[in-house]
Design a protein around this motif. Structure first.
Motif, short mmCIF file in Angstrom:
data_model
loop_
_atom_site.label_atom_id
_atom_site.label_comp_id
_atom_site.label_asym_id
_atom_site.label_seq_id
_atom_site.Cartn_x
_atom_site.Cartn_y
_atom_site.Cartn_z
N ALA A 331 0.83 -1.22 0.02
CA ALA A 331 0.08 0.14 -0.08
C ALA A 331 0.84 1.16 0.07
CB ALA A 331 -0.94 0.06 1.28
N GLY A 332 2.09 1.19 0.66
CA GLY A 332 3.04 2.42 0.69
C GLY A 332 3.40 2.72 -0.61
N ALA A 333 3.57 1.92 -1.66
CA ALA A 333 4.11 2.05 -3.04
C ALA A 333 3.64 3.34 -3.80
CB ALA A 333 3.97 0.79 -3.86
N CYS A 356 4.68 11.98 15.31
CA CYS A 356 5.04 10.69 13.99
C CYS A 356 6.16 11.09 13.26
CB CYS A 356 3.79 10.69 13.35
SG CYS A 356 3.55 11.89 12.09
N THR A 357 6.75 10.44 12.40
CA THR A 357 7.72 10.49 11.50
C THR A 357 7.12 10.50 10.11
OG1 THR A 357 9.37 10.03 12.99
CG2 THR A 357 10.00 10.10 10.72
N VAL A 358 7.01 11.24 9.46
CA VAL A 358 6.54 10.97 7.78
C VAL A 358 7.86 10.39 7.15
CG1 VAL A 358 5.53 11.99 6.06
CG2 VAL A 358 5.10 13.06 8.37
N ARG A 359 7.33 9.24 6.55
CA ARG A 359 8.45 8.47 5.77
C ARG A 359 8.18 8.51 4.33
NH1 ARG A 359 10.40 3.97 8.97
NH2 ARG A 359 10.95 4.87 10.88
N ARG A 360 7.11 8.81 3.89
CA ARG A 360 6.66 8.95 2.33
C ARG A 360 5.60 10.17 2.35
NH1 ARG A 360 9.20 4.94 -0.57
NH2 ARG A 360 7.78 5.28 -2.49
N LEU A 361 5.59 10.75 1.26
CA LEU A 361 4.66 11.83 1.16
C LEU A 361 4.37 11.93 -0.48
CD1 LEU A 361 3.28 13.89 2.45
CD2 LEU A 361 5.32 15.55 2.26
N SER A 362 3.16 12.31 -0.63
CA SER A 362 2.64 12.49 -2.46
C SER A 362 1.48 13.62 -2.00
CB SER A 362 2.28 11.06 -2.92
OG SER A 362 1.01 10.61 -2.35
N GLN A 364 -1.56 12.59 -2.76
CA GLN A 364 -2.67 11.86 -2.51
C GLN A 364 -2.34 11.02 -0.92
OE1 GLN A 364 -0.68 10.92 -5.26
NE2 GLN A 364 -2.24 12.38 -6.28
N GLY A 365 -1.31 11.08 -0.38
CA GLY A 365 -1.15 10.54 0.83
C GLY A 365 0.08 10.30 1.41
N ALA A 366 0.36 9.74 2.42
CA ALA A 366 1.50 9.72 3.09
C ALA A 366 1.70 8.29 4.02
CB ALA A 366 1.64 10.58 4.17
N SER A 367 3.04 8.10 4.26
CA SER A 367 3.06 6.81 5.20
C SER A 367 3.85 7.36 6.52
CB SER A 367 4.28 5.81 4.57
OG SER A 367 4.37 4.55 5.32
N LEU A 368 3.40 6.99 7.66
CA LEU A 368 3.66 7.62 8.80
C LEU A 368 4.38 6.53 9.77
CD1 LEU A 368 0.61 9.70 9.78
CD2 LEU A 368 2.56 10.30 8.10
N ALA A 369 5.18 6.88 10.65
CA ALA A 369 5.73 5.98 11.66
C ALA A 369 5.52 6.45 13.00
CB ALA A 369 7.38 5.61 11.78
N VAL A 370 4.76 5.74 14.07
CA VAL A 370 4.55 6.22 15.42
C VAL A 370 5.03 5.03 16.31
CG1 VAL A 370 2.56 7.54 14.37
CG2 VAL A 370 2.30 5.04 15.04
N THR A 371 4.95 5.73 17.52
CA THR A 371 5.44 4.72 18.58
C THR A 371 4.40 3.42 18.81
OG1 THR A 371 6.56 6.36 19.71
CG2 THR A 371 6.00 4.48 21.13
N SER A 372 3.27 3.72 18.83
CA SER A 372 2.34 3.00 18.78
C SER A 372 0.98 3.49 17.96
CB SER A 372 1.91 2.66 20.34
OG SER A 372 0.67 1.69 20.29
N ASP A 404 -0.51 4.05 6.83
CA ASP A 404 -0.71 4.62 5.70
C ASP A 404 -1.98 5.40 5.46
OD1 ASP A 404 1.73 3.64 4.82
OD2 ASP A 404 0.96 1.86 3.84
N VAL A 405 -1.82 6.54 5.18
CA VAL A 405 -3.08 7.70 5.14
C VAL A 405 -3.33 7.98 3.50
CG1 VAL A 405 -2.97 8.33 7.46
CG2 VAL A 405 -1.76 9.77 5.66
#
Length: 409
Positions: A331-333, A356-362, A364-372, A404-405
């Motif tokens: 999905a993150g692709a 959070c840390t944003v790892r991918r960004l467009s 249309q959306g983004a991929s985020l990393a969180v502690t939980s 992923d959002v």
């Protein structure tokens, strides 16, 4: 983690510097573990870490006496260390108003002593820390601080050398960064000329047991021997890289998914047929493989991620086997370019915020990393202060500590 616009820009420069080293979430390595062992022995403390901080957490590349591989950044002593241009020394955290109510002081591991040295790049960005930690108050003398500072410089020298190196010194494979750069160029060429390309990710099974049973010299022999075996079976046009401690990747131009599976099976069988000398006589090693084919518009990070997902499926279903990612890229692709940005998940009318840390960004959306992911609602606003960015979004996928959002229209 609210900050002024100027501080947000400084933080983004720091994260950009951290991203250049491509060190986050890589496996443990002896080069860094050796440093933390020295810190413990020289300062006679129970805990030591080599720590890097992204947007939402402190992550330990090396750790001695510390159970978790990461903690929330908001409670990290190291978060204060990277804001300074000098070592941060806390002789008794329970008596220090800055830290007395910190959960790491009032609860496990009940920190009292902390000495942190910033890991500073040549451009002056503090990307992490080298830390000595204890559960009893203690003083530290200038000589001990000087030793810690020298060891912190060794950590940074190791990182700088990796930027310069195109090949891994032990195995002769492409270094992690060099593999990604070469593979990205090969993938772009494949997309331009509309030919197939696939990726194999493989990981040596139970490698820690090999090191623990037969010693690090035997482990090194397995790594170098495995690399040589694989190179003998690959074409000159194939790219072969070491992307982690015992993890390798292969990019196969002009190769579809089925053909890539055949290559992976040959590599797997050849690795299992090797023999190595151990403390108790000859021993063997096996590896688990994940295979993915590139999508027409995919990038190298998405392709590696898809192969890695298949690799973990191979491990979960018994190891010493090959698994193909049948669903294509994850999905993150479709979530845009690879980035490293500090972000905030904002909800409850702005009253609740999760770093959070944003790892991918467009667009249309983004991929985020969180502690939980616990407590993260299905809909929220993503804010990136350094970019003056704020978008309403909805969760499309949750996996572990990743979200992923998709942005609202």
């Amino acid at each position: 983690m609210e900050m002024s616009a100027s501080n947000a820009q400084c933080e983004q420069k720091r994260l950009d510097a951290l991203a250049r080293y491509d060190i986050l979430d890589t496996p443990r390595e002896e080069a860094f573990d050796r440093i933390t062992r020295l810190v413990r022995r020289i300062l006679k403390v129970p805990m030591a870490t080599v720590t890097f901080l992204d947007g939402h957490r402190q992550w330990f590349k090396a750790r001695e006496g510390v159970a978790n591989c990461e903690d929330e950044r908001r409670i990290a002593f190291c978060d204060m260390t990277i804001r300074e241009n000098a070592p941060l020394i806390v002789t008794d955290a329970s008596a220090d108003p800055r830290f007395a109510s910190n959960p790491l002081v009032t609860g496990a591991p009940h920190l009292r002593f902390y000495a942190g040295i910033p890991l500073r790049t040549s451009e002056g960005q503090n990307i992490g820390t080298l830390c000595a930690l204890g559960t009893a108050p203690r003083a530290i003398d200038p000589g001990e601080i000087a030793i810690l500072s020298d060891l912190a410089s060794i950590v940074m020298n190791e990182l700088e050398l990796r930027l310069l190196a195109s090949t891994d010194g032990l195995t002769g494979a492409l270094a992690r960064r060099a593999f990604r750069e070469e593979a990205a160029r090969a993938l772009a060429l494949a997309q331009r000329h509309r030919h197939e390309v696939s990726c194999i990710a493989f990981d040596l099974d139970h490698f820690k047991t090999i090191n623990d049973t037969h010693g690090h010299a035997a482990g090194d022999a397995v790594l170098s021997g495995t690399a040589a075996t694989c190179r003998n079976l690959l074409r000159q046009s194939d790219l072969f890289g070491r992307i982690g401690g015992e993890e390798f990747a292969v990019l196969l131009p002009h190769t579809g998914r089925d053909a890539a599976l055949g290559v992976a099976e040959k590599l797997r069988e050849a690795i299992a047929a090797q023999r190595f000398d151990g403390t108790d006589g000859p021993f063997t090693a096996t590896a688990s493989f994940g295979i993915a084919a590139a999508a027409p518009s995919g990038d190298i990070d998405a392709l590696l991620r898809a192969a890695d997902e298949a690799l973990y499926a191979a491990k979960e279903t018994g190891r010493n086997r090959c698994v193909v990612n049948q669903t294509g890229l994850s999905a993150g692709a479709s979530l845009g370019r690879r980035v490293l940005k500090a972000g905030s998940i904002v909800f409850n009318g702005g009253k609740s915020v999760i770093d959070c840390t944003v790892r991918r960004l467009s667009e249309q959306g983004a991929s985020l990393a969180v502690t939980s992911t616990a407590g993260v609602p299905e809909r929220f606003k993503l804010a990136i202060e350094a970019d003056a960015f704020s978008r309403a979004c909805q969760i499309a996928r949750k996996a572990g500590t990743e979200i992923d959002v998709q942005f609202a229209a």
